[in-house]
Scaffold this motif. Sequence first.
Motif, PDB file in Angstrom:
ATOM      1  N   PRO A 332       0.792  -1.226   0.000  1.00  0.00           N
ATOM      2  CA  PRO A 332       0.000   0.000   0.000  1.00  0.00           C
ATOM      3  C   PRO A 332       0.823   1.275   0.000  1.00  0.00           C
ATOM      4  O   PRO A 332       0.322   2.331  -0.366  1.00  0.00           O
ATOM      5  CB  PRO A 332      -0.820  -0.130   1.289  1.00  0.00           C
ATOM      6  N   TYR A 336      -0.300   4.791  -1.692  1.00  0.00           N
ATOM      7  CA  TYR A 336      -0.522   6.005  -0.924  1.00  0.00           C
ATOM      8  C   TYR A 336       0.266   7.171  -1.516  1.00  0.00           C
ATOM      9  O   TYR A 336      -0.209   8.321  -1.539  1.00  0.00           O
ATOM     10  CB  TYR A 336      -0.114   5.791   0.532  1.00  0.00           C
ATOM     11  N   ILE A 362      -7.135  -4.742  -4.024  1.00  0.00           N
ATOM     12  CA  ILE A 362      -6.734  -4.153  -2.749  1.00  0.00           C
ATOM     13  C   ILE A 362      -7.900  -4.223  -1.780  1.00  0.00           C
ATOM     14  O   ILE A 362      -9.062  -4.324  -2.181  1.00  0.00           O
ATOM     15  CB  ILE A 362      -6.265  -2.684  -2.914  1.00  0.00           C
ATOM     16  N   THR A 366      -7.401  -0.283   2.578  1.00  0.00           N
ATOM     17  CA  THR A 366      -6.330   0.348   1.801  1.00  0.00           C
ATOM     18  C   THR A 366      -6.901   1.355   0.809  1.00  0.00           C
ATOM     19  O   THR A 366      -6.376   2.464   0.657  1.00  0.00           O
ATOM     20  CB  THR A 366      -5.523  -0.720   1.048  1.00  0.00           C
ATOM     21  N   THR A 369      -8.150   4.453   2.692  1.00  0.00           N
ATOM     22  CA  THR A 369      -7.028   5.276   3.171  1.00  0.00           C
ATOM     23  C   THR A 369      -6.389   6.052   2.029  1.00  0.00           C
ATOM     24  O   THR A 369      -6.059   7.247   2.171  1.00  0.00           O
ATOM     25  CB  THR A 369      -5.980   4.387   3.857  1.00  0.00           C
TER      26      THR A 369
END
Length: 427
Positions: A332, A336, A362, A366, A369
């Motif tokens: 991840p 991100y 995913i 995840t 976020t």
Amino acid sequence: MDTVEAFQRLGVALAIGLLVGIERGWKERSVRAGGRTAGIRTFALVGLLGGLTGYLQPYLGTAFAIALLLLFGAIFTLFKRREAEEEEDYSVTGVIAAILVFVLGAAAVVADPRVAAAAGVVTAGFLAARDRLHGFLRRLTWLELRSALVLLAMTVVALPLLPDRPIDAWGGLNPRTLWLMTVMIAAISYAGYIAVRVAGSERGVLFAGAAGGLASSTALTVAFANFARKAPESGRQLAAGAILSGALSLARVLVLSFILAPALALALAASLVPGFLAMLAVVFWTTRHGAEGGKAPELTMTNPFDLRVVLQFGLLLGAITWVSKVLVDTGPTMLYAVAAISGTMDIDAITLSTARLAGGSISLDTAATAILIAVVVNLLTKVGLAASGAGAGAFTARLGGATLFCIGCGLAGYLLLMPLVPAPAPA
């Protein structure tokens, strides 16, 4: 059909004529008696005539129904022509409405009366909306009309021609899905732009901010920052509009997520809903207790449906989708990072690309976020753009304070509510 059903269907035919007749009669209520071709009584009788024609059709044949329709149309057109020559009004709407009432009356008897009744209501609605529709057309420019036609061509013509399968080795680029999401964002932006153009900026900064949230909250924030530099006494009003635009951009993320992945939207709601409500609270407080009496400059928005801009968004969306798909297996952290970089430019692209992967490549946590990171970066970027445009004034201070309040409430929701979100049922 039995006698009771026949009376019911004829009643629907009569009601259709009455409904359209009320609208036509109200529009011409000031005309002297006998000075108009048809009013409430005539249209009611036309609906009943159509219903009786449909009722007699099984006994007298289809040729009789067609002949009666042609005869009625010819007589009505003749009288309407004489009225038009006298009033120098050559609109054919009245003739079309009368023929349509006749046909709907017949349809109420020989077909589904619910469909006929619904069509009658729609007909009366269109007739009643004449002034509003004409005003809508007067406000539109050729550029806006052409943009709408291009949007329809992209949807109806181009979309079915694109292959509905991945074309890359990683399975991340589906041309039809990518194009559909691009068109969807373009349509939302265009709708927001049209809302501003039709209602006008005289409705106030808040209305413009709401419409800007549907089009481009970043662009609106920059525009309002420039306005605030020119009219610092209106900084609070303009800040309220920019904050409302930001709040609706959060709602836009929720809507897009819900369309593609409802479970992801539920997870995002734990953070986005508190942030959304926080920004609305600031807007309410600012407009209720922060009025300065200054008048904000006129809002001018350029047409967001520029084909070049739409294609650029499509390329950005495709790039983010492909990169996200390729980096899924690396963990991840890289996703991100992509979300943070994307958030400086746009949150729609990362929202759409990540929502397609949520629950599959995913996890929902995840995906949520990553989208929230993009949202936070985008909110802070808009504050930075506002500071560069308006300086350290009331506009930037209020926008920055509202943004921090929103992020704080969203973080609290993330920590307190996210664990309570139920996990999706296994497929």
